[in-house]
Design an enzyme around this catalytic site. Structure first.
Site, short mmCIF file in Angstrom:
data_model
loop_
_atom_site.label_atom_id
_atom_site.label_comp_id
_atom_site.label_asym_id
_atom_site.label_seq_id
_atom_site.Cartn_x
_atom_site.Cartn_y
_atom_site.Cartn_z
N LYS A 136 -40.12 -50.88 -61.75
CA LYS A 136 -39.62 -52.18 -61.31
C LYS A 136 -40.66 -53.11 -60.67
O LYS A 136 -41.28 -53.87 -61.37
CB LYS A 136 -38.39 -51.98 -60.42
CG LYS A 136 -37.20 -51.44 -61.23
CD LYS A 136 -35.86 -51.74 -60.61
CE LYS A 136 -34.73 -51.60 -61.61
NZ LYS A 136 -34.19 -50.26 -61.75
N ASP A 186 -37.01 -40.43 -57.21
CA ASP A 186 -36.97 -41.60 -58.07
C ASP A 186 -37.03 -42.83 -57.17
O ASP A 186 -36.03 -43.25 -56.58
CB ASP A 186 -35.69 -41.60 -58.91
CG ASP A 186 -35.59 -42.82 -59.83
OD1 ASP A 186 -36.33 -43.80 -59.60
OD2 ASP A 186 -34.77 -42.79 -60.77
N PHE A 206 -28.75 -43.13 -60.77
CA PHE A 206 -29.19 -43.83 -61.98
C PHE A 206 -30.67 -43.54 -62.21
O PHE A 206 -31.49 -43.74 -61.31
CB PHE A 206 -28.97 -45.35 -61.90
CG PHE A 206 -29.34 -46.03 -63.19
CD1 PHE A 206 -28.46 -46.05 -64.26
CD2 PHE A 206 -30.59 -46.63 -63.35
CE1 PHE A 206 -28.81 -46.64 -65.47
CE2 PHE A 206 -30.94 -47.23 -64.57
CZ PHE A 206 -30.04 -47.23 -65.62
C1 LIG Z 1 -33.93 -49.33 -62.83
C2 LIG Z 1 -34.00 -47.90 -62.51
C3 LIG Z 1 -34.44 -46.96 -63.46
C4 LIG Z 1 -34.73 -47.31 -64.90
O1 LIG Z 1 -35.83 -48.15 -65.03
P1 LIG Z 1 -36.12 -48.85 -66.45
O2 LIG Z 1 -37.42 -49.56 -66.21
O3 LIG Z 1 -34.99 -49.78 -66.72
O4 LIG Z 1 -36.22 -47.79 -67.46
C5 LIG Z 1 -34.57 -45.64 -63.05
N1 LIG Z 1 -34.28 -45.28 -61.80
C6 LIG Z 1 -33.85 -46.15 -60.87
C7 LIG Z 1 -33.57 -45.67 -59.48
C8 LIG Z 1 -33.69 -47.49 -61.19
O5 LIG Z 1 -33.23 -48.35 -60.27
#
Ligand SMILES: *Cc1c(COP(=O)(O)O)cnc(C)c1O
Length: 390
Positions: free
Chosen positions: A243, A214, A127
């Site tokens: 986050k 990420d 994700f």
């Molecule tokens: C939540 C998340 C995102 C997206 O972040 P947003 O602030 O909602 O755009 C991207 N990568 C990972 C691993 C995430 O957990």
């Protein structure tokens, strides 16, 4: 019901206030928060240090512009580089934006090497966000369906499978980077084999690819170290954060090291709000508090405490497949879809999340103590037992 676009199937509750790991709804009912705004509220709710920083900052400057120097943004970048060993930072407002910056860096990097159609390796069940490029990078058809045409320049391999990457490298000359989560969050709290990141680091070194992590969910203390890569004994070329970074105030960051850190030139990338004084003050206060209060260590200890406590209470319970954690990213995999547990939890005064259909995911604030963790273990084990018995 409301004038809001129908993007979320929301639980029927509205929170009115919070303190620490606790939330209260409009009726005054109290909830133990093991979601933390999906790994955002690292310091819990209404933390005095964060509230003070926001109050102080808003009394002098909330926003200026990236047309000018921003002292708090420079301080934040310096702090992030000190904590991570990375060289340069681009500050934005969310995880998806941070990943967009990473994807753009990979493409610039590729073009710089004469690769005309630079391609990024991404993972199944990953994700990375909801913008067009990041939903394309995401390994979940539900996130993509209806939004075609997707963005080109991505190839997908199974997670935790270095051989699959080696095979792609054999016949695809356009690869310039790997984008991967050190632990998959939305995908179901998947923790790869020890050595996974190290092997990918070696492959990237051998091929001249960027290793882009990420760490939007894993970063900022969540897995028991400042960043998850620090437990793997490697350095990435690019890392994205969001986050928890602002403790609840929207902020994201794309960090780069070495060649990747010199790619953007004025005009290549930008953001109106990115790194404004208010958001950076929040991030600085969050990082300082995590450091001062030893919250990385706490995340590591409490995460293990929750996993072992649950393992103890759920021993021999049919339907519980696996318990796993990386610090305070905890996953309980059941043998059946369990979205209903979220509602049942709400009724019992505990906020939990279910992801990948059958994985209960806990992402409590990093400040959670043993007493609160014990309450979580007791509430949740009871809830899961009743659910599986029904
Ligand atoms: C939540 C998340 C995102 C997206 O972040 P947003 O602030 O909602 O755009 C991207 N990568 C990972 C691993 C995430 O957990």
């Amino acid at each position: 019901m409301s004038c809001l676009m129908n993007t979320y199937a929301r639980q029927p509750v509205t929170f009115a206030r919070g303190e620490g790991v606790w939330l209260w709804d409009e009726n005054g009912d109290k909830y133990l928060d093991a979601v933390a705004g999906v790994a955002v509220n690292a310091l819990g709710h209404a933390h005095p240090a964060l509230a003070q920083a926001l109050c102080d900052q808003s009394r002098s400057l909330i926003h200026t512009s990236n047309l000018y120097r921003i002292a708090k943004q420079e301080q934040l970048a310096e702090k992030l580089c000190e904590l991570s060993g990375m060289d340069k930072v681009f500050v934005c407002n969310s995880g998806a934006e941070a990943n967009e910056a990473a994807i753009k860096l990979a493409r610039l990097y590729g073009h710089g090497k004469g690769v005309e159609t630079p391609t990024i390796i991404v993972m199944e069940k990953s994700f990375h966000g909801r913008t067009m490029a990041t939903l394309t990078a995401t390994g979940n058809r539900k996130v993509q369906a209806g939004f075609e045409p997707l963005v080109s320049g991505f190839v997908r391999v199974p997670y935790d499978d270095v051989d699959a990457i080696v095979q792609i490298a054999e016949h695809n000359q356009n690869i310039v980077a790997i984008l991967v989560e050190p632990v998959q969050g939305e995908g179901g709290v998947h923790i790869p084999e020890t050595g996974y990141l190290k092997k990918m680091r070696a492959l990237c070194d051998a091929r001249g690819w960027l290793l882009m992590l990420d760490e939007v969910q894993t970063g900022v203390g969540r897995t028991g170290s400042w960043f998850a890569f620090q437990q793997a004994g490697i350095m990435p070329d690019v890392m994205t954060l969001a986050k928890a970074l602002g403790g609840g105030v929207p902020i994201g960051a794309c960090l780069a090291k070495g060649a990747a850190s010199e790619l953007f030139k004025p005009g290549n990338h930008g953001s109106t709000f990115g790194g404004n004084p208010l958001a950076c003050a929040a991030a600085l206060a969050t990082l300082e508090t995590i450091e001062r209060d030893g919250l990385c260590q706490n995340a590591s200890e409490i995460g293990d405490f929750i996993r072992t406590g649950l393992a103890d209470k759920l021993a021999g319970v049919a339907g519980v497949l696996k318990l796993r954690n990386a610090g305070l990213m905890v996953g309980i995999e059941l043998d059946r879809p369990c979205a209903d547990l979220v509602k049942r939890g709400l009724e019992q005064g505990v906020l939990i999340n279910v992801t990948a259909d059958s994985v209960v995911r806990l992402l409590p604030p990093l400040i959670m103590n043993r007493e609160e963790a014990t309450q979580l273990i007791n509430l949740l084990s009871q809830l899961i037992k009743e659910f599986l018995a029904a």
